[in-house]
Design a protein around this motif. Sequence first.
Motif, PDB file in Angstrom:
ATOM      1  N   ARG A 142       0.835  -1.209   0.000  1.00  0.00           N
ATOM      2  CA  ARG A 142       0.000   0.000   0.000  1.00  0.00           C
ATOM      3  C   ARG A 142       0.867   1.255   0.000  1.00  0.00           C
ATOM      4  O   ARG A 142       0.617   2.203  -0.754  1.00  0.00           O
ATOM      5  N   ALA A 143       1.903   1.269   0.858  1.00  0.00           N
ATOM      6  CA  ALA A 143       2.767   2.451   0.936  1.00  0.00           C
ATOM      7  C   ALA A 143       3.522   2.666  -0.373  1.00  0.00           C
ATOM      8  O   ALA A 143       3.683   3.813  -0.830  1.00  0.00           O
ATOM      9  N   ARG A 144       3.962   1.560  -0.985  1.00  0.00           N
ATOM     10  CA  ARG A 144       4.745   1.664  -2.214  1.00  0.00           C
ATOM     11  C   ARG A 144       3.877   2.188  -3.360  1.00  0.00           C
ATOM     12  O   ARG A 144       4.289   3.094  -4.118  1.00  0.00           O
ATOM     13  N   LEU A 145       2.687   1.655  -3.513  1.00  0.00           N
ATOM     14  CA  LEU A 145       1.844   2.026  -4.654  1.00  0.00           C
ATOM     15  C   LEU A 145       1.147   3.368  -4.469  1.00  0.00           C
ATOM     16  O   LEU A 145       0.775   4.005  -5.465  1.00  0.00           O
ATOM     17  N   LEU A 146       0.973   3.781  -3.218  1.00  0.00           N
ATOM     18  CA  LEU A 146       0.295   5.057  -2.973  1.00  0.00           C
ATOM     19  C   LEU A 146       1.264   6.218  -2.738  1.00  0.00           C
ATOM     20  O   LEU A 146       0.824   7.341  -2.475  1.00  0.00           O
ATOM     21  N   ALA A 147       2.555   5.929  -2.831  1.00  0.00           N
ATOM     22  CA  ALA A 147       3.537   7.015  -2.714  1.00  0.00           C
ATOM     23  C   ALA A 147       3.333   7.997  -3.861  1.00  0.00           C
ATOM     24  O   ALA A 147       3.306   7.598  -5.035  1.00  0.00           O
ATOM     25  N   PRO A 148       3.144   9.287  -3.581  1.00  0.00           N
ATOM     26  CA  PRO A 148       2.811  10.276  -4.630  1.00  0.00           C
ATOM     27  C   PRO A 148       3.862  10.323  -5.729  1.00  0.00           C
ATOM     28  O   PRO A 148       5.066  10.287  -5.474  1.00  0.00           O
ATOM     29  N   LYS A 149       3.379  10.375  -6.969  1.00  0.00           N
ATOM     30  CA  LYS A 149       4.248  10.540  -8.137  1.00  0.00           C
ATOM     31  C   LYS A 149       4.143  11.986  -8.623  1.00  0.00           C
ATOM     32  O   LYS A 149       3.181  12.706  -8.320  1.00  0.00           O
ATOM     33  N   ALA A 150       5.135  12.413  -9.389  1.00  0.00           N
ATOM     34  CA  ALA A 150       5.174  13.802  -9.857  1.00  0.00           C
ATOM     35  C   ALA A 150       3.950  14.137 -10.713  1.00  0.00           C
ATOM     36  O   ALA A 150       3.482  15.280 -10.725  1.00  0.00           O
ATOM     37  N   SER A 151       3.437  13.143 -11.413  1.00  0.00           N
ATOM     38  CA  SER A 151       2.310  13.401 -12.314  1.00  0.00           C
ATOM     39  C   SER A 151       0.956  13.380 -11.603  1.00  0.00           C
ATOM     40  O   SER A 151      -0.074  13.667 -12.221  1.00  0.00           O
ATOM     41  N   TRP A 152       0.953  13.031 -10.331  1.00  0.00           N
ATOM     42  CA  TRP A 152      -0.306  12.896  -9.619  1.00  0.00           C
ATOM     43  C   TRP A 152      -0.873  14.275  -9.250  1.00  0.00           C
ATOM     44  O   TRP A 152      -0.131  15.246  -9.071  1.00  0.00           O
ATOM     45  N   PRO A 170     -17.747  10.696  -7.634  1.00  0.00           N
ATOM     46  CA  PRO A 170     -17.808   9.938  -8.895  1.00  0.00           C
ATOM     47  C   PRO A 170     -16.490   9.892  -9.653  1.00  0.00           C
ATOM     48  O   PRO A 170     -16.269   8.975 -10.459  1.00  0.00           O
ATOM     49  N   GLU A 171     -15.603  10.863  -9.434  1.00  0.00           N
ATOM     50  CA  GLU A 171     -14.328  10.898 -10.157  1.00  0.00           C
ATOM     51  C   GLU A 171     -13.303   9.932  -9.561  1.00  0.00           C
ATOM     52  O   GLU A 171     -12.192   9.812 -10.087  1.00  0.00           O
ATOM     53  N   MET A 172     -13.664   9.263  -8.474  1.00  0.00           N
ATOM     54  CA  MET A 172     -12.737   8.365  -7.787  1.00  0.00           C
ATOM     55  C   MET A 172     -13.125   6.917  -7.995  1.00  0.00           C
ATOM     56  O   MET A 172     -14.311   6.568  -8.011  1.00  0.00           O
ATOM     57  N   HIS A 173     -12.122   6.036  -8.160  1.00  0.00           N
ATOM     58  CA  HIS A 173     -12.388   4.605  -8.126  1.00  0.00           C
ATOM     59  C   HIS A 173     -12.642   4.231  -6.665  1.00  0.00           C
ATOM     60  O   HIS A 173     -11.818   4.528  -5.788  1.00  0.00           O
ATOM     61  N   PRO A 174     -13.761   3.582  -6.334  1.00  0.00           N
ATOM     62  CA  PRO A 174     -14.132   3.353  -4.932  1.00  0.00           C
ATOM     63  C   PRO A 174     -13.076   2.624  -4.114  1.00  0.00           C
ATOM     64  O   PRO A 174     -12.744   3.045  -3.000  1.00  0.00           O
ATOM     65  N   ARG A 175     -12.542   1.524  -4.642  1.00  0.00           N
ATOM     66  CA  ARG A 175     -11.547   0.771  -3.864  1.00  0.00           C
ATOM     67  C   ARG A 175     -10.244   1.537  -3.744  1.00  0.00           C
ATOM     68  O   ARG A 175      -9.568   1.465  -2.710  1.00  0.00           O
ATOM     69  N   PHE A 176      -9.863   2.268  -4.771  1.00  0.00           N
ATOM     70  CA  PHE A 176      -8.663   3.098  -4.653  1.00  0.00           C
ATOM     71  C   PHE A 176      -8.862   4.136  -3.561  1.00  0.00           C
ATOM     72  O   PHE A 176      -7.958   4.398  -2.756  1.00  0.00           O
ATOM     73  N   ALA A 177     -10.057   4.751  -3.512  1.00  0.00           N
ATOM     74  CA  ALA A 177     -10.328   5.765  -2.490  1.00  0.00           C
ATOM     75  C   ALA A 177     -10.231   5.162  -1.097  1.00  0.00           C
ATOM     76  O   ALA A 177      -9.702   5.786  -0.165  1.00  0.00           O
ATOM     77  N   PHE A 178     -10.723   3.931  -0.935  1.00  0.00           N
ATOM     78  CA  PHE A 178     -10.618   3.256   0.364  1.00  0.00           C
ATOM     79  C   PHE A 178      -9.158   3.048   0.750  1.00  0.00           C
ATOM     80  O   PHE A 178      -8.744   3.359   1.875  1.00  0.00           O
ATOM     81  N   HIS A 179      -8.359   2.497  -0.162  1.00  0.00           N
ATOM     82  CA  HIS A 179      -6.946   2.250   0.144  1.00  0.00           C
ATOM     83  C   HIS A 179      -6.207   3.568   0.392  1.00  0.00           C
ATOM     84  O   HIS A 179      -5.308   3.640   1.238  1.00  0.00           O
ATOM     85  N   LEU A 180      -6.568   4.589  -0.349  1.00  0.00           N
ATOM     86  CA  LEU A 180      -5.939   5.890  -0.162  1.00  0.00           C
ATOM     87  C   LEU A 180      -6.195   6.405   1.253  1.00  0.00           C
ATOM     88  O   LEU A 180      -5.278   6.890   1.928  1.00  0.00           O
ATOM     89  N   LEU A 181      -7.438   6.282   1.709  1.00  0.00           N
ATOM     90  CA  LEU A 181      -7.767   6.734   3.059  1.00  0.00           C
ATOM     91  C   LEU A 181      -7.100   5.854   4.114  1.00  0.00           C
ATOM     92  O   LEU A 181      -6.551   6.358   5.101  1.00  0.00           O
ATOM     93  N   ALA A 182      -7.133   4.536   3.888  1.00  0.00           N
ATOM     94  CA  ALA A 182      -6.522   3.616   4.851  1.00  0.00           C
ATOM     95  C   ALA A 182      -5.018   3.829   4.974  1.00  0.00           C
ATOM     96  O   ALA A 182      -4.430   3.594   6.026  1.00  0.00           O
TER      97      ALA A 182
END
Length: 421
Positions: A233-243, A329-341
């Motif tokens: 989770r930490a690796r994939l949610l680490a902010p990228k420059a394009s985010w 609506p602009e968010m993928h639901p499961r991504f939003a959950f993992h992002l918050l978690a």
Amino acid sequence: MTEKADAAGKRGRKATSPGRSLTHSSTTDFPTFVVSVGQGGLDQGGRRTNGAEMMQAGWRQCRLGDLFDSRRERGRSGLPLLSVTMNHGLVDREDLDRKQNTTLTPEEHLLVKPGDIAYNMMRMWQGAFGLAKREGLVSPAYVVLKPKASVDPRFAAYMFESRSMRYRLWAYSYGLTDDRLRLYFDDLAKIPTAIPVLDEQTRIADALAVWDSAVTTARSHVDNSVRQLGFVRARLLAPKASWIAKSFDDTFRVANRKAAQVASTAYLPAGQVPVVDQGPEQIAGYVNDDSIIVAPPKIVFGDHTRTVKWIDFPFRPGADGTQLLVPTPEMHPRFAFHLLAGTPIKSLGYSRHMSELRQTRFRMPADVAIQAQIARVIDTAEDCVLKSKVQLELLAKERTGLLSKLVPSKRLALDEARGQA
């Protein structure tokens, strides 16, 4: 009067020793052991049992005082400080999450030796005891049981886990309320029980130890999978420059339904509708009122606890601290959950944290398809956690079943009403 009735009655008596009204005059006189099994039947001699089951063959009646002495030896310097815990037995005091400092000298502590069982007088009936595997020092407020030659201390530790023994430990404790109960050694020594011969005790302990090892291994797998999930989770949610960055209001919508909330006092152990609150468990309880149900999916955020849950079944929320969130609506639901978690929220103790959450800015890929790809990888890691937890639960349940068979856990009643003591 049965032991159960005496135990219930002693709650209204101050400073009355529980079990004192039981008919026995010494540690060598025993009341009759009777186990209720319904309508009864015939024993091996053809005699009607009247709903009672005879004691397991090859086991003998005794009292805990026949199996243990109280060790009151002073400690000495150079030995580790140990503490009794509810779930993990005796552990190094320095390993506890909540550090316990002491001003006592080593000599003011009690000594425990390998094979001793130390227990917390106020929590013994809840399982606060531990079998010592090495020498150490424990608080003088504990009781240290020194096993006699007739008992395998490992078997005794398993016996203390059984339902019937837990009941007796409670029944022989002093106190007006459960949080004031104390079990002194002199009262523990009077508790009746039954044990097999020493060789059989050792065989039982060896069998249960194999299952303990399996449960320990499964628990280690759970811990490892949880750590792996955190890493992924930490690796994939680490902010990228394009985010891009979004505010809380651009990421989530609060969807609380106050009319659907359930007070904790209304929780049932089983029912038609699960209740989800801000506690650590996925389901906190149940209710039968299905007139107001929250439809899935929802993200639950613990206002006090900062717990984050994904709920994919119809439910009713707990009290005000249970915050219901829905991704925009602009968010993928499961991504939003993992992002918050995966978002650290500053701890404010048991104060509310929603204000902190509302000030958070979230970094994410703008493309929802990329969000979905990230969510799928994290979901795979989360599935590993869930599967390892299921395996642990199954092993723990099987181990409990084996314990009840090898160390009989039926509640033994003392049949003094018949005057057979």
